[in-house]
Design a protein around this motif. Structure first.
Motif, PDB file in Angstrom:
ATOM      1  N   CYS A   1      72.812  15.606  28.314  1.00  0.00           N
ATOM      2  CA  CYS A   1      73.001  15.577  29.766  1.00  0.00           C
ATOM      3  C   CYS A   1      73.508  14.231  30.273  1.00  0.00           C
ATOM      4  O   CYS A   1      74.438  14.180  31.086  1.00  0.00           O
ATOM      5  CB  CYS A   1      71.692  15.932  30.480  1.00  0.00           C
ATOM      6  SG  CYS A   1      71.079  17.588  30.097  1.00  0.00           S
ATOM      7  N   LEU A   2      72.925  13.124  29.795  1.00  0.00           N
ATOM      8  CA  LEU A   2      73.330  11.810  30.269  1.00  0.00           C
ATOM      9  C   LEU A   2      74.778  11.515  29.893  1.00  0.00           C
ATOM     10  O   LEU A   2      75.541  10.963  30.691  1.00  0.00           O
ATOM     11  CB  LEU A   2      72.406  10.727  29.711  1.00  0.00           C
ATOM     12  CG  LEU A   2      71.008  10.646  30.328  1.00  0.00           C
ATOM     13  CD1 LEU A   2      70.176   9.578  29.611  1.00  0.00           C
ATOM     14  CD2 LEU A   2      71.107  10.316  31.819  1.00  0.00           C
ATOM     15  N   PHE A   3      75.153  11.880  28.683  1.00  0.00           N
ATOM     16  CA  PHE A   3      76.534  11.655  28.255  1.00  0.00           C
ATOM     17  C   PHE A   3      77.495  12.473  29.121  1.00  0.00           C
ATOM     18  O   PHE A   3      78.503  11.957  29.605  1.00  0.00           O
ATOM     19  CB  PHE A   3      76.714  12.027  26.781  1.00  0.00           C
ATOM     20  CG  PHE A   3      78.137  11.907  26.299  1.00  0.00           C
ATOM     21  CD1 PHE A   3      78.637  10.678  25.921  1.00  0.00           C
ATOM     22  CD2 PHE A   3      78.974  13.015  26.252  1.00  0.00           C
ATOM     23  CE1 PHE A   3      79.958  10.545  25.497  1.00  0.00           C
ATOM     24  CE2 PHE A   3      80.286  12.905  25.832  1.00  0.00           C
ATOM     25  CZ  PHE A   3      80.781  11.656  25.453  1.00  0.00           C
ATOM     26  N   ALA A   4      77.189  13.752  29.318  1.00  0.00           N
ATOM     27  CA  ALA A   4      78.062  14.623  30.112  1.00  0.00           C
ATOM     28  C   ALA A   4      78.201  14.106  31.541  1.00  0.00           C
ATOM     29  O   ALA A   4      79.309  14.083  32.100  1.00  0.00           O
ATOM     30  CB  ALA A   4      77.520  16.044  30.105  1.00  0.00           C
ATOM     31  N   ASP A   5      77.085  13.676  32.120  1.00  0.00           N
ATOM     32  CA  ASP A   5      77.139  13.153  33.486  1.00  0.00           C
ATOM     33  C   ASP A   5      77.949  11.858  33.546  1.00  0.00           C
ATOM     34  O   ASP A   5      78.664  11.606  34.521  1.00  0.00           O
ATOM     35  CB  ASP A   5      75.727  12.908  34.015  1.00  0.00           C
ATOM     36  CG  ASP A   5      74.987  14.195  34.320  1.00  0.00           C
ATOM     37  OD1 ASP A   5      75.653  15.249  34.435  1.00  0.00           O
ATOM     38  OD2 ASP A   5      73.741  14.156  34.423  1.00  0.00           O
ATOM     39  N   GLY A   6      77.839  11.042  32.490  1.00  0.00           N
ATOM     40  CA  GLY A   6      78.612   9.799  32.442  1.00  0.00           C
ATOM     41  C   GLY A   6      80.106  10.069  32.361  1.00  0.00           C
ATOM     42  O   GLY A   6      80.908   9.405  33.036  1.00  0.00           O
ATOM     43  N   VAL A   7      80.499  11.049  31.545  1.00  0.00           N
ATOM     44  CA  VAL A   7      81.911  11.411  31.440  1.00  0.00           C
ATOM     45  C   VAL A   7      82.417  11.955  32.772  1.00  0.00           C
ATOM     46  O   VAL A   7      83.526  11.624  33.215  1.00  0.00           O
ATOM     47  CB  VAL A   7      82.125  12.438  30.314  1.00  0.00           C
ATOM     48  CG1 VAL A   7      83.538  12.994  30.353  1.00  0.00           C
ATOM     49  CG2 VAL A   7      81.840  11.803  28.957  1.00  0.00           C
TER      50      VAL A   7
END
Length: 205
Positions: free
Chosen positions: A11-17
């Protein structure tokens, strides 16, 4: 303006992208999903130009999902966004129908370049992977390719199916397959990823 969908279980990676894309480009992120099984129902309801897909999903095969998207939604181009950078994963992903492959270790400028290329319908492999995968023989333009075979190469590496190539060139599917076999034989290659490396090295994309 391209419409993007991000599919990543982290989730954190996807939100960062998503933040990087929306803050730094004029693309629109129409959704962020965290499982593969959500993708097809989402595509039924939304138009998506580029799907940024983690091929190493926990709930289903990202490769199988890519094949399904390619078959059902040919206007949606898949860009694999993954930690996997071994040649086998790259090869299998492109063979499954993805139009691009971008490591998660890449810079944001490299990611943006991948999105632009895939959004325009072009095959994208980052320079780091091209160097890793390239074979010296692939770089030599010493093969006796015909103009028609060069046309077929361009269409193959830009993601067109055999049927679409046949329609574009006013050929039968059997003739296109014959051209493909002759190309593979002349270049001493066996997969589309090798063909893509040849096309990139010899500027016939």
């Amino acid at each position: 303006m391209q419409k993007l969908l991000i599919v990543d279980s982290h989730c954190l990676f996807a939100d960062g992208v998503r933040f990087l894309i929306e803050f730094s480009t004029d693309h629109t992120v129409v959704g962020v999903l965290h499982t593969g099984r959500e993708v097809i129902p989402f595509l039924l309801q939304h138009d998506v130009d580029v799907l940024l897909l983690d091929i190493d999903l926990p709930d289903m095969s990202g490769l199988e999902l890519t094949r399904t998207i390619r078959a059902l939604y040919p206007a949606t181009n898949v860009l694999a966004l993954t930690v996997l950078t071994n040649p086998q994963s790259v090869n299998l992903t492109i063979e499954a129908g993805a139009m691009g492959y971008c490591p998660k270790q890449a810079s944001r400028n490299e990611l943006f370049a991948a999105i632009r290329a895939v959004g325009a319908g072009h095959l994208y492999l980052p320079p780091s992977l091209v160097q890793q995968l390239r074979k010296p023989a692939i770089e030599k333009v010493t093969q006796d390719l015909t103009d028609r075979e060069t046309e077929v190469i361009q269409l193959i590496v830009n993601g067109y199916t055999t049927k679409t190539i046949a329609d574009k060139l006013f050929l039968s599917t059997r003739t296109v397959e014959t051209h493909r076999k002759n190309i593979y034989r002349k270049l001493s290659i066996h997969t589309n990823i090798e063909l893509a490396r040849y096309a990139q090295a010899n500027k016939i994309m």
